[in-house]
Scaffold this motif. Structure first.
Motif, PDB file in Angstrom:
ATOM      1  N   LEU A   1       0.664  -1.199  -0.006  1.00  0.00           N
ATOM      2  CA  LEU A   1      -0.015  -0.076  -0.109  1.00  0.00           C
ATOM      3  C   LEU A   1       0.776   1.186  -0.241  1.00  0.00           C
ATOM      4  O   LEU A   1       0.412   2.283  -0.339  1.00  0.00           O
ATOM      5  N   SER A   2       2.026   1.019   0.501  1.00  0.00           N
ATOM      6  CA  SER A   2       2.998   2.265   0.475  1.00  0.00           C
ATOM      7  C   SER A   2       3.827   2.480  -0.719  1.00  0.00           C
ATOM      8  O   SER A   2       4.592   3.323  -0.704  1.00  0.00           O
ATOM      9  N   GLU A   3       3.578   1.727  -1.782  1.00  0.00           N
ATOM     10  CA  GLU A   3       4.521   1.768  -3.071  1.00  0.00           C
ATOM     11  C   GLU A   3       4.593   3.038  -3.531  1.00  0.00           C
ATOM     12  O   GLU A   3       5.512   3.717  -3.932  1.00  0.00           O
ATOM     13  N   VAL A   4       3.095   3.516  -3.852  1.00  0.00           N
ATOM     14  CA  VAL A   4       3.237   4.631  -4.668  1.00  0.00           C
ATOM     15  C   VAL A   4       3.797   5.987  -3.786  1.00  0.00           C
ATOM     16  O   VAL A   4       4.635   6.763  -4.621  1.00  0.00           O
ATOM     17  N   SER A   5       3.923   6.112  -2.430  1.00  0.00           N
ATOM     18  CA  SER A   5       4.141   7.202  -1.561  1.00  0.00           C
ATOM     19  C   SER A   5       5.951   7.058  -1.700  1.00  0.00           C
ATOM     20  O   SER A   5       6.361   7.991  -1.927  1.00  0.00           O
ATOM     21  N   CYS A   6       6.278   5.846  -1.652  1.00  0.00           N
ATOM     22  CA  CYS A   6       7.652   5.545  -1.670  1.00  0.00           C
ATOM     23  C   CYS A   6       8.240   5.925  -3.116  1.00  0.00           C
ATOM     24  O   CYS A   6       9.322   6.423  -3.227  1.00  0.00           O
ATOM     25  N   HIS A   7       7.488   5.587  -4.332  1.00  0.00           N
ATOM     26  CA  HIS A   7       8.118   5.641  -5.464  1.00  0.00           C
ATOM     27  C   HIS A   7       8.151   7.095  -5.585  1.00  0.00           C
ATOM     28  O   HIS A   7       9.180   7.493  -6.332  1.00  0.00           O
TER      29      HIS A   7
ATOM     30  N   ASP B   1      -5.055  -7.587  17.618  1.00  0.00           N
ATOM     31  CA  ASP B   1      -6.178  -7.118  16.892  1.00  0.00           C
ATOM     32  C   ASP B   1      -5.748  -6.715  15.537  1.00  0.00           C
ATOM     33  O   ASP B   1      -4.859  -5.796  15.328  1.00  0.00           O
ATOM     34  N   VAL B   2      -6.220  -7.298  14.455  1.00  0.00           N
ATOM     35  CA  VAL B   2      -5.833  -6.983  13.317  1.00  0.00           C
ATOM     36  C   VAL B   2      -5.809  -5.721  12.613  1.00  0.00           C
ATOM     37  O   VAL B   2      -4.804  -5.316  12.077  1.00  0.00           O
ATOM     38  N   ASN B   3      -6.921  -4.884  12.665  1.00  0.00           N
ATOM     39  CA  ASN B   3      -7.192  -3.807  12.335  1.00  0.00           C
ATOM     40  C   ASN B   3      -6.172  -2.802  13.115  1.00  0.00           C
ATOM     41  O   ASN B   3      -5.650  -1.690  12.689  1.00  0.00           O
ATOM     42  N   MET B   4      -5.966  -2.888  14.428  1.00  0.00           N
ATOM     43  CA  MET B   4      -5.290  -2.176  15.366  1.00  0.00           C
ATOM     44  C   MET B   4      -3.674  -2.315  14.819  1.00  0.00           C
ATOM     45  O   MET B   4      -3.015  -1.267  14.807  1.00  0.00           O
ATOM     46  N   PHE B   5      -3.360  -3.683  14.846  1.00  0.00           N
ATOM     47  CA  PHE B   5      -1.828  -3.878  14.341  1.00  0.00           C
ATOM     48  C   PHE B   5      -1.530  -3.057  12.863  1.00  0.00           C
ATOM     49  O   PHE B   5      -0.587  -2.510  12.804  1.00  0.00           O
ATOM     50  N   LYS B   6      -2.626  -3.150  12.030  1.00  0.00           N
ATOM     51  CA  LYS B   6      -2.105  -2.486  10.646  1.00  0.00           C
ATOM     52  C   LYS B   6      -2.030  -0.999  11.007  1.00  0.00           C
ATOM     53  O   LYS B   6      -1.570  -0.372  10.232  1.00  0.00           O
ATOM     54  N   THR B   7      -3.118  -0.474  11.860  1.00  0.00           N
ATOM     55  CA  THR B   7      -3.112   0.798  11.978  1.00  0.00           C
ATOM     56  C   THR B   7      -1.854   1.412  12.631  1.00  0.00           C
ATOM     57  O   THR B   7      -1.196   2.457  12.075  1.00  0.00           O
ATOM     58  N   ILE B   8      -1.312   0.624  13.600  1.00  0.00           N
ATOM     59  CA  ILE B   8      -0.139   0.924  14.097  1.00  0.00           C
ATOM     60  C   ILE B   8       1.053   1.026  13.060  1.00  0.00           C
ATOM     61  O   ILE B   8       1.832   2.053  12.862  1.00  0.00           O
ATOM     62  N   LEU B   9       1.234  -0.180  12.339  1.00  0.00           N
ATOM     63  CA  LEU B   9       2.455  -0.196  11.255  1.00  0.00           C
ATOM     64  C   LEU B   9       1.945   0.963   9.977  1.00  0.00           C
ATOM     65  O   LEU B   9       3.028   1.382   9.738  1.00  0.00           O
ATOM     66  N   ARG B  10       0.882   1.004   9.811  1.00  0.00           N
ATOM     67  CA  ARG B  10       0.683   2.124   8.474  1.00  0.00           C
ATOM     68  C   ARG B  10       0.881   3.496   8.986  1.00  0.00           C
ATOM     69  O   ARG B  10       1.578   4.177   8.237  1.00  0.00           O
ATOM     70  N   ASN B  11       0.867   3.685  10.200  1.00  0.00           N
ATOM     71  CA  ASN B  11       0.971   5.339  10.731  1.00  0.00           C
ATOM     72  C   ASN B  11       2.331   5.295  10.956  1.00  0.00           C
ATOM     73  O   ASN B  11       3.210   6.260  10.516  1.00  0.00           O
ATOM     74  N   LEU B  12       3.335   4.229  11.464  1.00  0.00           N
ATOM     75  CA  LEU B  12       4.814   4.313  11.599  1.00  0.00           C
ATOM     76  C   LEU B  12       5.302   4.474  10.341  1.00  0.00           C
ATOM     77  O   LEU B  12       6.479   5.131   9.876  1.00  0.00           O
ATOM     78  N   VAL B  13       4.947   3.374   9.464  1.00  0.00           N
ATOM     79  CA  VAL B  13       5.598   3.520   8.011  1.00  0.00           C
ATOM     80  C   VAL B  13       5.167   4.924   7.137  1.00  0.00           C
ATOM     81  O   VAL B  13       6.173   5.644   6.644  1.00  0.00           O
ATOM     82  N   GLY B  14       4.292   5.256   7.292  1.00  0.00           N
ATOM     83  CA  GLY B  14       3.722   6.754   6.705  1.00  0.00           C
ATOM     84  C   GLY B  14       4.598   7.770   7.172  1.00  0.00           C
ATOM     85  O   GLY B  14       4.805   8.589   6.480  1.00  0.00           O
ATOM     86  N   ASN B  15       4.733   7.800   8.702  1.00  0.00           N
ATOM     87  CA  ASN B  15       5.540   8.691   9.397  1.00  0.00           C
ATOM     88  C   ASN B  15       7.115   8.784   8.542  1.00  0.00           C
ATOM     89  O   ASN B  15       7.748   9.722   8.721  1.00  0.00           O
ATOM     90  N   ALA B  16       7.601   7.523   8.646  1.00  0.00           N
ATOM     91  CA  ALA B  16       8.904   7.140   8.196  1.00  0.00           C
ATOM     92  C   ALA B  16       8.959   7.840   6.714  1.00  0.00           C
ATOM     93  O   ALA B  16       9.937   8.577   6.548  1.00  0.00           O
ATOM     94  N   ILE B  17       7.993   7.710   5.973  1.00  0.00           N
ATOM     95  CA  ILE B  17       8.032   8.066   4.588  1.00  0.00           C
ATOM     96  C   ILE B  17       7.985   9.555   4.508  1.00  0.00           C
ATOM     97  O   ILE B  17       8.828  10.323   3.748  1.00  0.00           O
TER      98      ILE B  17
END
Length: 367
Positions: free
Chosen positions: A228-234, A253-269
């Protein structure tokens, strides 16, 4: 006690028998106890660890209870700690003095233990209610700020760019049209991410998000976030990869785990310059699974690190390409990690990238 963390009571008395009796009873009722045999010792103790309430004797050598209370109330860090005077002094003027210098209650010796317990419980609950109210007000103020400022910016960009395309279509070169379209897409994406975090945060604050941990392979979720982060990284030519355990089962909790990881990756980008790199890592440490999002970004100074996960300090600086944000995503990360009985922290140095780390217990019995 129903609170997650036991309230800490500091007992200040120069009579060991009094300390022993009171501490035994309070400890039996679920309180944590610190003891001080003198006023000076009490002030040193408070400087090291702030209690939820202080039971303070008045008649002590060298520094009496009134002096201790005045010192506490003159310090911005300790002025809101409730103080209950315990004293054999019944002189009405002394009692009035105790309230005038900031005590919340005054109990005369000898006292009934049931009365003491009742008053301690009342004032601890009042203190925690005040703290909760302050936190709620900070959350409310942050929401208003986001709506008034952060949400307005992307829509202003969308409206301005689309107006140019509508009114000056025949006068714009293909290159300029494409630039306006890119600006609209970027602003819309930022607005969507912001709204998504706002809605999730609002639901979490009202208790409408159920916490449902299940056994899953976390690597599948990591792969999904990377995709999901490919476009932003590219757009910034940033490499994003995973290095760690190939098959890693977690109770989460699947949704919470994804939210944690998505926000941390988005922040790093956001805070990694062009041609940089980001790595998601995992390892088992003791009885926990440790995940890391490491980047070659601009890093953080010590002051920024201290403010990262505080609701009343939530803010965001522009990214390396002037990306906008609110810092709310990190608050969601903290809340969701703690739902899993885990911890989250950051290791960073200005100019040398950041390493966001969070843990989740291996066993579902620990969640």
């Amino acid at each position: 006690m129903e609170t997650m963390q036991k309230p800490l009571i500091l007992i200040v008395d120069d009579t060991p028998q009094n300390i022993q009796v009171i501490s035994n009873v309070l400890y039996g009722k679920g309180y944590s106890i610190n003891i001080s045999p003198s006023g000076a010792h009490a002030l040193r103790s408070v400087a090291k660890q702030l209690p939820d309430l202080i039971l303070l004797d008045i008649q002590m050598p060298e520094m009496d209870g009134f002096e201790v209370c005045k010192s506490l109330k003159s310090n911005i860090l300790t002025k809101d700690i409730p103080v209950i005077f315990l004293s054999a002094v019944t002189d009405i003027e002394k009692v009035v003095t105790g309230f005038e210098i900031g005590a919340v209650d005054y109990i005369t010796k000898p006292f009934r233990m049931n009365e003491l317990l009742s008053r301690v419980a009342t004032h601890v609950e009042l203190k925690r209610s005040r703290e909760k109210l302050i936190e709620l007000n900070a959350t409310k103020d942050k929401f208003f700020n986001i709506i008034a400022h952060d949400l307005r910016n992307p829509f202003s960009s969308i409206m301005g760019s689309s107006e140019m395309l509508v009114n000056y279509d025949d006068k714009l070169s293909p290159e300029k049209k494409l630039n306006y379209a890119k600006r609209i897409f970027s602003s819309a994406t930022n607005a969507y991410k912001l709204l998504e975090n706002l809605l999730v945060w609002a639901r979490s604050q009202t208790g409408k998000i159920e916490f449902i941990p299940v056994k899953s392979n976390s690597v599948d979720f990591i792969s999904e976030i990377i995709s999901l982060s490919e476009v932003s990284c590219h757009s910034k030519n940033i490499s994003l990869s995973y290095t760690g355990i190939k098959y890693l089962e977690i109770w989460a909790d699947v949704n919470m785990f994804k939210t944690i990881l998505r926000n941390l990756v988005g922040n790093a980008i956001k805070y990694t310059p062009k041609n940089g790199w980001i790595e998601i890592r995992s390892e088992i440490v003791s009885n926990e699974i440790q995940f890391e999002v490491v980047d070659s970004g601009i890093g953080l100074d010590p002051v920024q690190i201290k403010k990262l996960f505080l609701i009343n300090e939530v803010s965001s600086t522009p990214g390396t390409e002037n990306e906008t944000g609110t810092g709310l995503g990190l608050m969601l990360c903290k809340e969701f990690v703690e739902k899993h009985k885990g911890k989250i922290w950051v290791e960073s140095e200005l100019g040398n990238g950041s390493r966001f780390i969070f843990t989740i217990p291996i066993s579902n019995q620990e969640i």
